[in-house]
Design an enzyme around this catalytic site. Structure first.
Site, PDB file in Angstrom:
ATOM      1  N   CYS A 103       0.856  -1.190   0.000  1.00 41.69           N
ATOM      2  CA  CYS A 103       0.000   0.000   0.000  1.00 41.69           C
ATOM      3  C   CYS A 103       0.886   1.233   0.000  1.00 41.69           C
ATOM      4  CB  CYS A 103      -0.871  -0.016   1.255  1.00 41.69           C
ATOM      5  SG  CYS A 103      -1.948   1.415   1.422  1.00 41.69           S
TER       6      CYS A 103
ATOM      7  N   HIS B  35      -9.234  -3.628  -1.834  1.00 42.15           N
ATOM      8  CA  HIS B  35      -8.212  -2.896  -1.070  1.00 42.15           C
ATOM      9  C   HIS B  35      -8.560  -1.404  -0.981  1.00 42.15           C
ATOM     10  CE1 HIS B  35      -3.825  -2.022  -0.032  1.00 42.15           C
ATOM     11  NE2 HIS B  35      -4.304  -0.827  -0.350  1.00 42.15           N
ATOM     12  N   GLU B  36      -8.903  -0.822  -2.135  1.00 45.70           N
ATOM     13  CA  GLU B  36      -9.185   0.623  -2.147  1.00 45.70           C
ATOM     14  C   GLU B  36     -10.495   0.944  -1.426  1.00 45.70           C
ATOM     15  OE1 GLU B  36      -6.717   2.240  -2.844  1.00 45.70           O
ATOM     16  OE2 GLU B  36      -5.606   0.865  -4.121  1.00 45.70           O
TER      17      GLU B  36
ATOM     18  N   HIS C 181     -10.064   1.399   2.152  1.00 47.48           N
ATOM     19  CA  HIS C 181      -9.574   2.728   2.539  1.00 47.48           C
ATOM     20  C   HIS C 181     -10.732   3.687   2.820  1.00 47.48           C
ATOM     21  CE1 HIS C 181      -5.221   2.590   2.187  1.00 47.48           C
ATOM     22  NE2 HIS C 181      -5.264   2.073   0.982  1.00 47.48           N
TER      23      HIS C 181
HETATM   24 ZN    ZN Z   1      -3.709   1.104   0.054  1.00 49.44          ZN
END
Ligand code: ZN
Length: 166
Positions: free
Chosen positions: A101, A143-144, A147
């Site tokens: 990341c 993954h995003e 966030h």
């Molecule tokens: Zn990330």
């Protein structure tokens, strides 16, 4: 590179906030933010980034898969903005792979993700999309999207994090 400093690092509380929905996609500030995020992703050889990573706590992320040393089979795609994304369906099958990341420099770890997901989102033109994504691209999206909910990949890592030069 100066632009690296724009990316918030783990420990910054903004990375732990629930990002807010975007209602004004036409706003020039949002359009500029999209352009900035795409540029930052490219400059850092990333395959994705989420707005909170540069301190903008809104539900916007960029997906920018391309074949690379770590993921030689990754599809090549034009960087794409996803606004207010939601995973509305996913496979039972999961896949384990190493992740890194831009907000957790020089660390990698093994993360389990759904293999296939169906995502609803708005494009940068405000068009509604509902699409299925698989494998590596599905991993980037998960993954995003994490966030946007204050979650970092390290939260999912069961083993130890591995130090990585890149
Ligand atoms: Zn990330």
């Amino acid at each position: 590179m100066i632009i690296n400093k724009e990316i918030l690092q783990i420990g910054n509380p903004i990375l732990r906030k629930i990002a807010t929905e975007i209602s004004d996609i036409d706003n020039p500030q949002i359009q500029t933010l999209i352009d900035d995020l795409i540029l930052i992703t490219k400059k850092n050889y990333g395959v994705g980034i989420a707005a909170p990573q540069i301190g903008k706590s809104c539900r916007l992320m960029i997906i920018a898969s391309y074949p690379n040393i770590r993921y030689p089979d990754a599809p090549l795609m034009q960087p794409m903005a996803m606004i207010n994304p939601r995973i509305i369906n996913h496979s039972e099958e999961v896949v384990e792979a190493m992740e890194g990341c831009l907000s957790v420099k020089q660390k990698r770890g093994r993360v389990t993700r759904y293999r296939d997901i169906t995502v609803e989102y708005l494009t940068r033109n405000g068009d509604y999309q509902r699409k299925e994504y698989n494998n590596f691209v599905a991993r980037i999206i998960q993954h995003e999207l994490d966030h946007l909910n204050g979650i970092l990949f390290v939260d999912h890592v069961q083993d130890e994090l591995i130090n990585s030069e890149v």
